[in-house]
Design a protein around this motif. Structure first.
Motif, short mmCIF file in Angstrom:
data_model
loop_
_atom_site.label_atom_id
_atom_site.label_comp_id
_atom_site.label_asym_id
_atom_site.label_seq_id
_atom_site.Cartn_x
_atom_site.Cartn_y
_atom_site.Cartn_z
N LYS A 1 -7.98 -6.79 1.07
CA LYS A 1 -7.79 -5.74 0.28
C LYS A 1 -6.98 -4.44 0.42
O LYS A 1 -6.55 -3.69 -0.14
N TYR A 2 -6.92 -4.19 2.03
CA TYR A 2 -5.85 -3.06 2.46
C TYR A 2 -4.51 -3.58 2.97
O TYR A 2 -4.44 -4.36 3.65
N PRO A 3 -3.36 -3.16 2.41
CA PRO A 3 -2.20 -3.14 2.43
C PRO A 3 -1.86 -3.14 3.93
O PRO A 3 -2.20 -2.20 4.75
N ALA A 4 -1.01 -3.94 4.56
CA ALA A 4 -0.70 -3.82 5.89
C ALA A 4 0.35 -2.81 6.32
O ALA A 4 0.10 -2.19 7.64
N ASN A 5 1.13 -2.18 5.69
CA ASN A 5 1.95 -1.32 5.88
C ASN A 5 1.99 0.12 5.16
O ASN A 5 2.94 0.90 5.34
N LYS A 6 0.94 0.16 4.10
CA LYS A 6 0.75 1.39 3.56
C LYS A 6 -0.69 1.63 3.42
O LYS A 6 -1.57 0.66 3.25
N LEU A 7 -0.88 2.72 2.77
CA LEU A 7 -2.45 3.20 2.73
C LEU A 7 -2.79 2.45 1.08
O LEU A 7 -2.06 2.41 0.43
N ARG A 8 -4.02 2.06 1.09
CA ARG A 8 -4.65 1.79 -0.10
C ARG A 8 -4.80 2.78 -1.11
O ARG A 8 -5.40 3.85 -0.93
N SER A 9 -4.47 2.64 -2.31
CA SER A 9 -4.26 3.73 -3.38
C SER A 9 -5.66 3.52 -4.17
O SER A 9 -6.12 2.33 -4.22
N GLY A 10 -6.12 4.59 -5.04
CA GLY A 10 -7.04 4.53 -5.71
C GLY A 10 -8.51 4.81 -5.14
O GLY A 10 -8.41 4.92 -3.99
#
Length: 517
Positions: free
Chosen positions: A178-187
């Motif tokens: 659920k959490y992207p490897a190279n950037k922060l999760r939005s929302g």
């Protein structure tokens, strides 16, 4: 029988002292009331993604919706297993730390928690390396490996404090799917395995938390629903308390409000030995006025802390003359030893010897709040009355302020600090180590070496000499000036039980302890 209860939580021994009320009044009821308890705070959540924040408001949220391998029990300073079944150092070198993950954990979305998620969470946090993220907390973490139910942390140097850091919000375990490897999760979505599930989130306004029925870990008490309400300024929080819009308040109420609490209004006040401190930080980037050590020393030489603490803070804080506050191993009075009394002559000599023209003009940033505005006005007055400085103050909202000082926008700025974990290392490496969380670019090989030296001792008392040496170096280099230290206050209405356990200075916000009476 008095209607007000004053409670003091003693971190070192976990002793709770209650005066003036029967014990039954502090116990939860069995009336079945299920509406959320409203908790008010001025600590904003800057990111719901654990890789993207290193501040009190965000970590307070993380301790409820995420799990770390380890956590802290109320009143104790040694971490215990939470998501982990067990953890230990391998061998005697303190460079390999190993944990066995529990086999009964699941994220709020139903997916099973695995060691690959743990490995992913740490590697992702270090890789993304956001400007205001927690990665500076792990300078010794080299690699992470996972096999079966075992996760192994390989360190570049001895670090007896590593388990303490794992137990913080920086150790939050996220779902790798659920959490992207190279950037922060939005929302506003959160997928954690903590005691609570985030049901609804309105940025800057509120967060509705409901108990997680699938939680398994160190927390044995099942909490009720909680509605956290966020306020932009301390005066707004005080107004909400007065109007009974919140039943519990924690960080920060105005000093004049705290100093005038009425013991007859049914308010319960918990006073915790939290060691919150505040520093005046200097941006030492080349080209700034504060890049010259003499300027920083001159500021330190003229500041009058008692005037700040009794004026802007109405005596609710105490002057601080060291990097490490009272109550922690290695506390000293290094700044008092170097600058015992405000002395304009000393400041003039320092600036003249360095060939600095006066008045020194610089910008001073601070978080928007009436109390901080009063503090800043007092500091500005003290500095400008010497004729040696000309200060341009800049007031800005917290989230914007945090990003601005990280980029070097201000020459000086004030930042509060709560220890990440109950150890003096939490006041040294994150604040004055290379690539520190204050983002002032200060770096000292001497201090870095001393920090590493403190981390090699399992018996923390053996690090006392090194901690004192660090503080002496800081008082000489002056990358920051300690201003004050304070206790932590929690207010609760008579209808709420458990507020005395909400906080104890370990950075964990135990919302699950709250219940209706």
């Amino acid at each position: 029988m008095r209607s007000t209860v004053r409670l003091r939580i003693l971190i070192t021994c976990g002793v709770l002292v209650a005066a003036g009320v029967g014990g039954w009044q502090l116990l939860p009821s069995d009336t079945g009331r299920t509406d959320p308890i409203s908790v008010g705070t001025t600590d904003a959540v800057t990111s719901l993604d654990p890789a993207g924040a290193y501040d009190a408001g965000s970590w307070a949220m993380y301790s409820n919706v995420f799990q770390s391998l380890l956590t802290f029990k109320p009143g104790f300073t040694t971490p215990v297993p939470d998501a982990a079944e067990s953890c230990k150092f391998v061998g005697t070198k303190l460079t390999t730390y190993q944990c066995t993950l529990r086999d009964d954990l699941s994220f709020s979305n139903g997916r099973k928690v695995t060691v690959e998620d743990v490995k992913y969470s740490f590697e992702r946090m270090l890789r993304i390396k956001t400007d205001v993220g927690p990665q500076p907390l792990f300078p010794t973490l080299k690699t992470v490996s996972a096999e079966g139910r075992t996760v192994t942390f390989h360190l570049s140097a001895r670090d007896a404090t590593f388990p303490l850091k794992v137990a913080t919000g920086a150790g939050s375990i996220v779902d790798k799917d659920k959490y992207p490897a190279n950037k922060l999760r939005s929302g506003a979505a959160v997928d954690g395995s903590g005691p609570y599930v985030l049901k609804e989130y309105k940025e800057g306004e509120s967060a509705l938390l409901e108990p997680n029925p699938n939680y398994r870990g160190a927390v044995v008490k099942k909490g009720g629903p909680v509605l956290v309400k966020y306020f932009g300024q301390s005066e707004d929080l005080a107004d909400a308390w007065k109007s009974k819009d919140v039943q519990v308040t924690h960080r920060q109420l105005p000093p004049n409000f705290l100093s005038s609490l009425d013991s007859k209004d049914g308010t319960r006040v918990t006073e915790a030995e939290s060691a919150e401190i505040r520093n005046l930080v200097f941006n030492v980037r080349p080209g700034t006025p504060m890049a010259d050590k003499a300027v920083r020393q001159a500021v330190a030489a003229v500041l009058d802390r008692p005037e700040i603490t009794t004026g802007a803070y109405k005596g609710t804080v105490e002057p601080l003359y060291s990097l490490i506050p009272q109550g922690f191993v290695g506390h000293s009075t290094a700044f008092y030893d170097a600058y015992p009394e405000p002395n304009v002559k000393t400041a003039k000599k320092l600036l003249k010897a360095a060939g600095i023209e006066t008045p020194v003009k610089f910008t001073f940033g601070f978080r928007k709040d009436a109390t901080y505005a009063a503090e800043t006005a007092e500091i500005k007055r003290q500095l400008e009355e010497t004729g040696l400085f000309e200060v341009e103050t800049v007031e800005i909202k917290w989230t914007e302020f945090q990003k601005a000082y990280a980029k070097g926008t201000y020459d000086a700025y004030t930042v509060g600090w709560l220890p990440d974990f109950p150890d003096s290392d939490s006041f040294t490496a994150p604040l004055v180590g290379t690539e520190n969380t204050l983002h002032n670019t200060f770096s000292s090989k001497r201090i870095d070496g001393l920090i590493s030296s403190t981390q090699q001792y399992s018996d923390r008392s053996r690090a006392t000499g090194d901690f004192k040496a660090i503080q002496s170096e800081v008082a000489t280099d002056v990358p920051l000036v300690p201003l004050w230290q304070k206790k932590d206050y929690v207010l609760s209405a008579e209808a709420v039980a458990g507020s005395q356990y909400l906080t104890d200075g370990t950075g964990i916000w135990r919302l699950w302890e709250l219940s209706w009476i």
